[in-house]
Motif scaffolding. Structure first.
Motif, PDB file in Angstrom:
ATOM      1  N   GLY A  25      48.100  44.374  49.942  1.00 15.86           N
ATOM      2  CA  GLY A  25      49.678  43.514  49.958  1.00 15.86           C
ATOM      3  C   GLY A  25      49.818  41.518  49.794  1.00 15.86           C
ATOM      4  O   GLY A  25      50.021  40.967  49.196  1.00 15.86           O
ATOM      5  N   LYS A  26      48.583  41.020  50.918  1.00  9.22           N
ATOM      6  CA  LYS A  26      48.903  39.549  51.436  1.00  9.22           C
ATOM      7  C   LYS A  26      48.147  38.907  49.958  1.00  9.22           C
ATOM      8  O   LYS A  26      48.441  37.714  50.077  1.00  9.22           O
ATOM      9  CB  LYS A  26      48.590  39.497  53.641  1.00  9.22           C
ATOM     10  CG  LYS A  26      49.736  39.761  53.973  1.00  9.22           C
ATOM     11  CD  LYS A  26      48.513  39.532  55.206  1.00  9.22           C
ATOM     12  CE  LYS A  26      49.856  40.782  56.392  1.00  9.22           C
ATOM     13  NZ  LYS A  26      48.810  40.404  57.796  1.00  9.22           N
ATOM     14  N   TYR A  27      47.095  39.657  50.385  1.00 13.38           N
ATOM     15  CA  TYR A  27      46.047  38.920  49.138  1.00 13.38           C
ATOM     16  C   TYR A  27      46.199  39.481  47.529  1.00 13.38           C
ATOM     17  O   TYR A  27      46.423  38.389  46.845  1.00 13.38           O
ATOM     18  CB  TYR A  27      44.626  40.318  49.439  1.00 13.38           C
ATOM     19  CG  TYR A  27      43.630  39.537  50.166  1.00 13.38           C
ATOM     20  CD1 TYR A  27      42.767  39.197  49.822  1.00 13.38           C
ATOM     21  CD2 TYR A  27      43.568  40.521  51.237  1.00 13.38           C
ATOM     22  CE1 TYR A  27      41.425  39.148  50.728  1.00 13.38           C
ATOM     23  CE2 TYR A  27      42.661  40.316  52.565  1.00 13.38           C
ATOM     24  CZ  TYR A  27      41.449  39.830  51.646  1.00 13.38           C
ATOM     25  OH  TYR A  27      40.817  39.470  52.902  1.00 13.38           O
ATOM     26  N   ALA A  28      47.288  40.126  47.733  1.00 12.70           N
ATOM     27  CA  ALA A  28      47.952  40.298  46.155  1.00 12.70           C
ATOM     28  C   ALA A  28      48.578  38.888  46.175  1.00 12.70           C
ATOM     29  O   ALA A  28      48.697  38.675  44.405  1.00 12.70           O
ATOM     30  CB  ALA A  28      48.666  41.548  45.701  1.00 12.70           C
ATOM     31  N   GLY A  29      49.334  38.251  46.749  1.00 16.84           N
ATOM     32  CA  GLY A  29      49.344  37.078  46.627  1.00 16.84           C
ATOM     33  C   GLY A  29      49.096  35.952  46.535  1.00 16.84           C
ATOM     34  O   GLY A  29      49.891  34.869  45.915  1.00 16.84           O
ATOM     35  N   VAL A  75      44.061  38.202  37.791  1.00 12.16           N
ATOM     36  CA  VAL A  75      44.618  36.850  38.616  1.00 12.16           C
ATOM     37  C   VAL A  75      44.503  36.101  37.904  1.00 12.16           C
ATOM     38  O   VAL A  75      45.764  35.138  37.707  1.00 12.16           O
ATOM     39  CB  VAL A  75      43.702  37.334  39.688  1.00 12.16           C
ATOM     40  CG1 VAL A  75      43.539  35.536  40.256  1.00 12.16           C
ATOM     41  CG2 VAL A  75      43.869  37.455  40.997  1.00 12.16           C
ATOM     42  N   SER A  76      44.189  35.881  36.413  1.00 11.02           N
ATOM     43  CA  SER A  76      43.694  35.255  35.789  1.00 11.02           C
ATOM     44  C   SER A  76      44.803  34.533  34.766  1.00 11.02           C
ATOM     45  O   SER A  76      44.658  33.696  33.841  1.00 11.02           O
ATOM     46  CB  SER A  76      42.087  35.071  35.278  1.00 11.02           C
ATOM     47  OG  SER A  76      42.478  36.311  34.011  1.00 11.02           O
ATOM     48  N   GLY A  77      45.886  35.967  34.319  1.00 12.60           N
ATOM     49  CA  GLY A  77      46.771  35.779  33.625  1.00 12.60           C
ATOM     50  C   GLY A  77      46.761  36.520  32.041  1.00 12.60           C
ATOM     51  O   GLY A  77      47.304  36.717  31.480  1.00 12.60           O
ATOM     52  N   GLU A  78      45.046  36.936  31.856  1.00 16.11           N
ATOM     53  CA  GLU A  78      44.482  37.573  30.950  1.00 16.11           C
ATOM     54  C   GLU A  78      45.432  38.992  30.286  1.00 16.11           C
ATOM     55  O   GLU A  78      45.641  39.199  29.587  1.00 16.11           O
ATOM     56  CB  GLU A  78      43.083  37.192  31.290  1.00 16.11           C
ATOM     57  CG  GLU A  78      42.442  35.761  30.657  1.00 16.11           C
ATOM     58  CD  GLU A  78      40.822  36.369  30.638  1.00 16.11           C
ATOM     59  OE1 GLU A  78      40.383  36.745  30.157  1.00 16.11           O
ATOM     60  OE2 GLU A  78      40.490  35.848  32.006  1.00 16.11           O
ATOM     61  N   TYR A  79      45.142  39.266  31.636  1.00 13.23           N
ATOM     62  CA  TYR A  79      45.973  40.672  31.599  1.00 13.23           C
ATOM     63  C   TYR A  79      46.488  41.313  32.500  1.00 13.23           C
ATOM     64  O   TYR A  79      46.159  40.818  33.841  1.00 13.23           O
ATOM     65  CB  TYR A  79      45.120  41.665  31.950  1.00 13.23           C
ATOM     66  CG  TYR A  79      44.910  43.201  31.451  1.00 13.23           C
ATOM     67  CD1 TYR A  79      45.794  43.713  30.393  1.00 13.23           C
ATOM     68  CD2 TYR A  79      45.576  43.931  32.916  1.00 13.23           C
ATOM     69  CE1 TYR A  79      45.412  45.293  29.770  1.00 13.23           C
ATOM     70  CE2 TYR A  79      45.139  45.419  32.526  1.00 13.23           C
ATOM     71  CZ  TYR A  79      45.326  45.525  31.085  1.00 13.23           C
ATOM     72  OH  TYR A  79      45.791  47.831  31.048  1.00 13.23           O
ATOM     73  N   LYS A  80      47.837  41.227  32.225  1.00  6.83           N
ATOM     74  CA  LYS A  80      49.353  41.267  33.137  1.00  6.83           C
ATOM     75  C   LYS A  80      50.183  42.426  32.544  1.00  6.83           C
ATOM     76  O   LYS A  80      51.328  43.203  33.571  1.00  6.83           O
ATOM     77  CB  LYS A  80      50.327  40.559  33.036  1.00  6.83           C
ATOM     78  CG  LYS A  80      50.158  39.053  33.208  1.00  6.83           C
ATOM     79  CD  LYS A  80      50.117  38.567  34.983  1.00  6.83           C
ATOM     80  CE  LYS A  80      49.734  36.949  34.995  1.00  6.83           C
ATOM     81  NZ  LYS A  80      49.379  37.277  36.541  1.00  6.83           N
ATOM     82  N   ILE A  91      43.057  46.487  45.748  1.00  8.37           N
ATOM     83  CA  ILE A  91      42.738  45.486  45.931  1.00  8.37           C
ATOM     84  C   ILE A  91      42.515  46.134  47.208  1.00  8.37           C
ATOM     85  O   ILE A  91      41.655  45.636  47.665  1.00  8.37           O
ATOM     86  CB  ILE A  91      43.264  44.192  46.582  1.00  8.37           C
ATOM     87  CG1 ILE A  91      43.290  43.942  45.469  1.00  8.37           C
ATOM     88  CG2 ILE A  91      43.150  43.257  47.429  1.00  8.37           C
ATOM     89  CD1 ILE A  91      45.347  42.486  45.350  1.00  8.37           C
ATOM     90  N   ALA A  92      43.047  47.115  48.120  1.00  9.80           N
ATOM     91  CA  ALA A  92      43.359  47.934  48.681  1.00  9.80           C
ATOM     92  C   ALA A  92      41.676  48.591  48.857  1.00  9.80           C
ATOM     93  O   ALA A  92      40.955  48.491  50.583  1.00  9.80           O
ATOM     94  CB  ALA A  92      44.337  48.524  49.312  1.00  9.80           C
TER      95      ALA A  92
END
Length: 140
Positions: A25-29, A75-80, A91-92
């Motif tokens: 959860g922390k990483y995702a932000g 993360v790059s915004g290419e695939y949201k 991520i977990a």
């Protein structure tokens, strides 16, 4: 309950996976934290593919690389179009994968990556539609 399901259940309930989920959860932000995690993941995936049983190591490395590409595209915004809950789960699992001390420690010969592989395969089977959508997007 079969052995594979039992292993997954035990991993998901373990202190190691719970810790990875909290960190996720922390990483995702944080895009920078995710990119650093992906660097570690890809390094370990390469080591696994090069140094482990070629069949299992190769399958694990390929699946983890797909996860990494998916997160990087997010993360790059290419695939949201990935749901937030899917990103956090991925991520977990990646945090768990890079941790050498987990349910079955990675330094144990032969069986050390069993839990990592089981968890990655569980993730793919539980998020089939998300992965199919990503792979279709990636092919375009």
């Amino acid at each position: 309950m079969n052995t594979k399901e039992d292993l997954i259940t035990r991993i998901l309930k373990s202190i190691f996976f719970k810790s990875a989920t909290r960190k996720a959860g922390k990483y995702a932000g944080s895009g920078m934290a995710i990119l650093e995690l992906l660097r570690e993941v890809l390094g370990k995936a390469k080591d696994v593919a090069d140094n482990q049983n070629k069949g299992i190591g190769q399958v694990l490395a390929e699946k983890v690389m797909t996860l990494s590409r998916m997160v990087k595209a997010y993360v790059s915004g290419e695939y949201k179009v990935i749901p937030w809950s899917t990103i956090v789960k991925i991520i977990a699992v990646l945090i768990y994968f890079v941790s050498p001390i987990d349910f079955i420690p990675d330094f144990l010969p032969i069986i050390g990556l069993t839990d990592d592989l089981a968890l990655v395969m569980w993730l793919f089977s539980s998020l089939t539609e998300d992965f199919a959508n990503f792979e279709a997007w990636e092919k375009r």
